[in-house]
Design a protein around this motif. Sequence first.
Motif, PDB file in Angstrom:
ATOM      1  N   TYR A 140       0.831  -1.196   0.000  1.00 37.06           N
ATOM      2  CA  TYR A 140       0.000   0.000   0.000  1.00 37.06           C
ATOM      3  C   TYR A 140       0.873   1.256   0.000  1.00 37.06           C
ATOM      4  O   TYR A 140       1.784   1.391   0.808  1.00 37.06           O
ATOM      5  CB  TYR A 140      -0.914  -0.030   1.228  1.00 37.06           C
ATOM      6  N   HIS A 141       0.631   2.149  -0.919  1.00 39.59           N
ATOM      7  CA  HIS A 141       1.357   3.425  -1.048  1.00 39.59           C
ATOM      8  C   HIS A 141       2.848   3.265  -1.299  1.00 39.59           C
ATOM      9  O   HIS A 141       3.642   4.079  -0.837  1.00 39.59           O
ATOM     10  CB  HIS A 141       1.121   4.320   0.160  1.00 39.59           C
ATOM     11  N   SER A 159      -3.370  -5.738  -0.389  1.00 33.48           N
ATOM     12  CA  SER A 159      -3.623  -4.448  -1.036  1.00 33.48           C
ATOM     13  C   SER A 159      -2.437  -3.948  -1.853  1.00 33.48           C
ATOM     14  O   SER A 159      -1.322  -3.850  -1.366  1.00 33.48           O
ATOM     15  CB  SER A 159      -3.959  -3.410   0.040  1.00 33.48           C
ATOM     16  N   SER A 161      -2.567  -0.674  -3.519  1.00 39.51           N
ATOM     17  CA  SER A 161      -3.345   0.519  -3.825  1.00 39.51           C
ATOM     18  C   SER A 161      -2.704   1.749  -3.208  1.00 39.51           C
ATOM     19  O   SER A 161      -1.799   1.654  -2.397  1.00 39.51           O
ATOM     20  CB  SER A 161      -4.778   0.362  -3.308  1.00 39.51           C
ATOM     21  N   GLY A 162      -3.180   2.915  -3.640  1.00 41.85           N
ATOM     22  CA  GLY A 162      -2.746   4.169  -3.061  1.00 41.85           C
ATOM     23  C   GLY A 162      -1.618   4.846  -3.804  1.00 41.85           C
ATOM     24  O   GLY A 162      -0.470   4.552  -3.561  1.00 41.85           O
ATOM     25  N   TYR A 164      -0.169   4.580  -6.644  1.00 42.27           N
ATOM     26  CA  TYR A 164       0.736   3.560  -7.142  1.00 42.27           C
ATOM     27  C   TYR A 164       1.052   3.791  -8.614  1.00 42.27           C
ATOM     28  O   TYR A 164       0.182   4.132  -9.370  1.00 42.27           O
ATOM     29  CB  TYR A 164      -0.001   2.224  -7.028  1.00 42.27           C
ATOM     30  N   GLU A 180      -7.117  -5.800  -2.954  1.00 39.39           N
ATOM     31  CA  GLU A 180      -7.573  -4.723  -3.836  1.00 39.39           C
ATOM     32  C   GLU A 180      -6.444  -4.104  -4.655  1.00 39.39           C
ATOM     33  O   GLU A 180      -5.313  -3.980  -4.198  1.00 39.39           O
ATOM     34  CB  GLU A 180      -8.282  -3.639  -3.027  1.00 39.39           C
ATOM     35  N   PHE A 181      -6.791  -3.700  -5.856  1.00 36.30           N
ATOM     36  CA  PHE A 181      -5.937  -2.935  -6.734  1.00 36.30           C
ATOM     37  C   PHE A 181      -6.714  -1.662  -7.073  1.00 36.30           C
ATOM     38  O   PHE A 181      -7.613  -1.693  -7.913  1.00 36.30           O
ATOM     39  CB  PHE A 181      -5.640  -3.683  -8.040  1.00 36.30           C
ATOM     40  N   CYS A 182      -6.414  -0.578  -6.392  1.00 34.38           N
ATOM     41  CA  CYS A 182      -7.127   0.670  -6.701  1.00 34.38           C
ATOM     42  C   CYS A 182      -6.174   1.831  -6.553  1.00 34.38           C
ATOM     43  O   CYS A 182      -5.123   1.745  -5.922  1.00 34.38           O
ATOM     44  CB  CYS A 182      -8.347   0.841  -5.810  1.00 34.38           C
ATOM     45  N   ASP A 183      -6.523   2.941  -7.189  1.00 36.70           N
ATOM     46  CA  ASP A 183      -5.708   4.163  -7.191  1.00 36.70           C
ATOM     47  C   ASP A 183      -4.322   3.929  -7.763  1.00 36.70           C
ATOM     48  O   ASP A 183      -3.362   4.560  -7.338  1.00 36.70           O
ATOM     49  CB  ASP A 183      -5.589   4.732  -5.771  1.00 36.70           C
ATOM     50  N   CYS A 184      -4.223   3.022  -8.730  1.00 33.22           N
ATOM     51  CA  CYS A 184      -2.941   2.786  -9.381  1.00 33.22           C
ATOM     52  C   CYS A 184      -2.842   3.708 -10.573  1.00 33.22           C
ATOM     53  O   CYS A 184      -3.730   3.763 -11.416  1.00 33.22           O
ATOM     54  CB  CYS A 184      -2.814   1.329  -9.836  1.00 33.22           C
TER      55      CYS A 184
END
Length: 186
Positions: A140-141, A159, A161-162, A164, A180-184
Amino acid sequence: CVSLENITIPPSVDDISDTAFVSANHVTIHGEKGSYAEEYAKKNNIPFQPFGNDEEIVKSGKCGENLDWTLDKNGKLVLGGKGDMVDYHIGSSDDPFVEIREKIVSVEVLEGVTSINFDWCISLKGISIPDTVTTVDGFYHCEQLRKITLPDTVTTIGSFSGRYRLNSITLPKGITSIGEFCDCEA
């Protein structure tokens, strides 16, 4: 410990039993150059591998019951031992990386480690993961990490994500759980 292949000994260790590794015929001791661990290895004819290719160690500690880590002056974190890395809550008083997260540029996970988690390592650009790892709790991040290859032994990932910039991930055939895979951002 007949099957023990690698052990990471932190610089704080100043005594090891003469018979500590008598049945570990294929063990390599990983430690700080000039440490008691190196002296012990030479005295007992055990292979020794200095941390970070002889780079100066700036910080070291534990991150699991049987896991130790070191960070060298170039930002290389070496994680070794046997078992799971504790999934610390970011910023908690027991978080071993609270002071160094931003300094971690690369990670080498040694054989024997079974789970990893490197959240909020915003400078992390690369990681080497051995076949003993079965769980990757997250990255994450980790804003600089662009590519990651997971060994076929990994069955669970958390996770990714963040903020990325991840643009390539190779998932193993035996994976059974994906977080989760988000905000990539590519």
